[in-house]
Design a protein around this motif. Sequence first.
Motif, short mmCIF file in Angstrom:
data_model
loop_
_atom_site.label_atom_id
_atom_site.label_comp_id
_atom_site.label_asym_id
_atom_site.label_seq_id
_atom_site.Cartn_x
_atom_site.Cartn_y
_atom_site.Cartn_z
N PHE A 152 0.84 -1.20 0.00
CA PHE A 152 0.00 0.00 0.00
C PHE A 152 0.88 1.25 0.00
CE2 PHE A 152 0.08 -0.53 4.76
CZ PHE A 152 0.64 0.69 5.09
N ALA A 153 2.17 1.10 0.33
CA ALA A 153 3.10 2.22 0.30
C ALA A 153 3.28 2.77 -1.11
CB ALA A 153 4.45 1.80 0.86
N ILE A 154 2.89 2.00 -2.12
CA ILE A 154 3.01 2.50 -3.49
C ILE A 154 2.23 3.80 -3.66
CG2 ILE A 154 2.40 2.00 -5.91
CD1 ILE A 154 2.95 -0.97 -5.25
N GLY A 155 1.07 3.90 -3.03
CA GLY A 155 0.28 5.12 -3.14
C GLY A 155 1.00 6.31 -2.56
N ALA A 156 1.57 6.15 -1.36
CA ALA A 156 2.30 7.25 -0.73
C ALA A 156 3.55 7.60 -1.53
CB ALA A 156 2.66 6.88 0.70
N LEU A 157 4.25 6.59 -2.05
CA LEU A 157 5.43 6.85 -2.88
C LEU A 157 5.05 7.62 -4.14
CD1 LEU A 157 7.20 3.40 -2.54
CD2 LEU A 157 8.20 5.60 -1.88
N ASN A 158 3.95 7.23 -4.75
CA ASN A 158 3.51 7.88 -5.98
C ASN A 158 3.12 9.32 -5.74
OD1 ASN A 158 2.99 7.53 -8.85
ND2 ASN A 158 0.83 7.80 -8.34
N GLN A 159 2.56 9.60 -4.55
CA GLN A 159 2.20 10.98 -4.22
C GLN A 159 3.43 11.83 -3.94
OE1 GLN A 159 -0.66 11.62 -1.16
NE2 GLN A 159 -2.36 10.84 -2.35
N ALA A 160 4.36 11.29 -3.16
CA ALA A 160 5.51 12.09 -2.71
C ALA A 160 6.67 12.11 -3.70
CB ALA A 160 5.99 11.56 -1.36
N TYR A 161 6.82 11.02 -4.47
CA TYR A 161 7.98 10.90 -5.36
C TYR A 161 7.56 10.39 -6.74
CZ TYR A 161 10.13 11.11 -0.76
OH TYR A 161 10.47 11.47 0.51
N PRO A 162 6.65 11.07 -7.41
CA PRO A 162 6.14 10.56 -8.69
C PRO A 162 7.22 10.40 -9.76
CG PRO A 162 5.49 12.84 -8.37
CD PRO A 162 6.05 12.37 -7.06
N ASP A 163 8.27 11.21 -9.68
CA ASP A 163 9.33 11.13 -10.68
C ASP A 163 10.37 10.07 -10.35
OD1 ASP A 163 10.14 12.55 -8.44
OD2 ASP A 163 11.52 13.84 -9.55
N ARG A 164 10.20 9.37 -9.23
CA ARG A 164 11.16 8.32 -8.82
C ARG A 164 10.58 6.92 -8.93
NH1 ARG A 164 15.91 10.20 -6.05
NH2 ARG A 164 15.93 12.48 -6.22
N MET A 165 9.35 6.78 -9.40
CA MET A 165 8.69 5.47 -9.36
C MET A 165 9.40 4.43 -10.21
SD MET A 165 6.43 5.82 -7.10
CE MET A 165 5.58 4.25 -7.24
N ASP A 166 10.06 4.84 -11.29
CA ASP A 166 10.79 3.87 -12.11
C ASP A 166 12.05 3.37 -11.43
OD1 ASP A 166 8.89 4.03 -14.10
OD2 ASP A 166 10.02 5.48 -15.31
N ASP A 167 12.46 4.03 -10.33
CA ASP A 167 13.65 3.61 -9.61
C ASP A 167 13.35 2.62 -8.49
OD1 ASP A 167 15.16 5.32 -11.15
OD2 ASP A 167 15.28 6.90 -9.64
N ILE A 168 12.06 2.33 -8.27
CA ILE A 168 11.66 1.51 -7.14
C ILE A 168 11.08 0.19 -7.63
CG2 ILE A 168 10.25 1.40 -5.05
CD1 ILE A 168 10.07 4.52 -5.27
N GLY A 169 11.68 -0.91 -7.23
CA GLY A 169 11.15 -2.23 -7.56
C GLY A 169 10.62 -2.92 -6.31
N PHE A 170 10.09 -4.11 -6.49
CA PHE A 170 9.50 -4.86 -5.38
C PHE A 170 9.73 -6.34 -5.59
CE2 PHE A 170 5.97 -7.33 -3.62
CZ PHE A 170 6.01 -6.93 -2.29
N PHE A 171 10.01 -7.06 -4.49
CA PHE A 171 10.05 -8.52 -4.55
C PHE A 171 9.51 -9.10 -3.25
CE2 PHE A 171 14.43 -7.21 -3.41
CZ PHE A 171 14.63 -7.87 -2.20
N ALA A 172 9.00 -10.33 -3.33
CA ALA A 172 8.50 -11.03 -2.15
C ALA A 172 9.65 -11.37 -1.22
CB ALA A 172 7.79 -12.31 -2.57
N GLN A 173 9.33 -11.46 0.09
CA GLN A 173 10.37 -11.83 1.04
C GLN A 173 10.88 -13.23 0.71
OE1 GLN A 173 10.01 -10.68 5.12
NE2 GLN A 173 10.75 -12.64 5.88
N PRO A 174 12.15 -13.37 0.43
CA PRO A 174 12.66 -14.68 0.00
C PRO A 174 12.61 -15.71 1.12
CG PRO A 174 14.19 -12.89 -0.57
CD PRO A 174 13.19 -12.33 0.40
N GLY A 175 12.51 -16.97 0.71
CA GLY A 175 12.51 -18.07 1.65
C GLY A 175 13.73 -18.95 1.50
N ASN A 176 13.57 -20.22 1.79
CA ASN A 176 14.72 -21.13 1.79
C ASN A 176 15.08 -21.66 0.41
OD1 ASN A 176 14.91 -20.87 4.58
ND2 ASN A 176 13.57 -22.63 4.95
N GLU A 177 14.07 -21.80 -0.47
CA GLU A 177 14.29 -22.44 -1.76
C GLU A 177 13.82 -21.54 -2.89
OE1 GLU A 177 15.88 -25.21 -1.93
OE2 GLU A 177 15.85 -25.71 0.21
N ALA A 178 14.62 -21.44 -3.95
CA ALA A 178 14.27 -20.58 -5.09
C ALA A 178 13.02 -21.08 -5.81
CB ALA A 178 15.44 -20.51 -6.06
N ASP A 179 12.80 -22.39 -5.84
CA ASP A 179 11.66 -22.92 -6.60
C ASP A 179 10.35 -22.84 -5.83
OD1 ASP A 179 12.12 -24.87 -4.74
OD2 ASP A 179 12.47 -26.49 -6.17
#
Length: 427
Positions: free
Chosen positions: A270-297
Amino acid sequence: MTIKLTGTTALATLLALPFGGAATAQELTLLSDSSADTVALMEALTDAYTEKHPEVTFSIETRPGGSEGDNVVKTRLATGEMADIFQYNSGALVQALRPGRTMLPINDIENFDAMLDSFTRTVSDAEGNVYGVPIEAAMGGGIFYHIPTYEELGLEVPLTWDQFMENNRTIAEQSDVVPIAQTYRDSWTSQLFVLGDFFNVLQQEPGFAEAYTANEAKYADTPAARQGFERLQEVAEADFFNDDFGAASYEDGLRMIATGEAAHYPVLTFAIGALNQAYPDRMDDIGFFAQPGNEADSNGLTVWMPAALYISRTTDHPEIARDFLNFAASEEACDINTRVNGAQGPYLVEGCTLPDDVPQPVADMLPYFQEEGRTAPALEYLSPVKGPTLEQLTVEVGTGIRDAQSAAELYDADVAKQAKQLGLPNW
């Protein structure tokens, strides 16, 4: 003369009743959390509704987030001083409010069937009464990352926890960038390494939620569940945090990940909304991934249902409140949300769509929803039990005051109190 009002017709009739030759003005109160993106959305939704119904206006109040905000909501409901409409979590936290006693059901609103079952079952009671309308998109609990930092250091998005830790070591050794932003001034943000790990828990213990609810499994004696606390301890002991993490706020964390002061920030999407409001010109610099676990598969995303709007049982304007929630469960309301806060993830109202051009973190999140078996609900949507002191315990682990085992044991004790208050069997 007694007039019985039902449904949308009731609202139209009510607003047409004469008062000095004109329709009676009605002002409803609405309680929202104080985050900028939520307040902006509440203002936009209420303004749009008032434009359709000029006789209805809204007064928006705000409350803190986290456990402090939980206490405000509980106190106002208990004392009969709740606003007509209030915004609050779905899932286990709303069950703790005893909605059958404190809220009005909304099963009869016109757009009820447009809400997806995956959401309505998280805001319902044992009798099938539904109390809330989603006001945001579905969310993922994971880690925002700074794409330019990854590119400069030649890092790849990690699929395992070991890869994530190796990335953090590289960042610490080869740059001036903080590996992981932590923001304990807003203590709710300290929970993500524990709560966001639940997809990984289910990969190892598929029946954990049922056993946990039945008091047959604990965090402290289930290695897969305790691992979230251990991972928080691990990153803290590695000294990967910003120096001011104890005083830094959620807004500081957003700034750090948007500007590249930090390479990672674990938080709900949900932080995407706040980021988009405060830093609209930086959104292409921000990525996202799930919290990694023990196995890649077995890499996947822990998913949260959005916050919802509820109607207090003490409201003096039940029909108008129901009509407003009906409006909130519409395609128009989804489009307002997208306009105000940008696309943040998949909506849970049928007919709602996302634009073709979505922010980078949304583009990174959507494949988890599109690929079979890569999402799982957070524990609070599979169990009614969630202890209220988790954020205090994770702050203690993150600051080195307490170790993971001790925190898990105390959390189990906290959960037991909550389960007994809810009257769950076997507790």
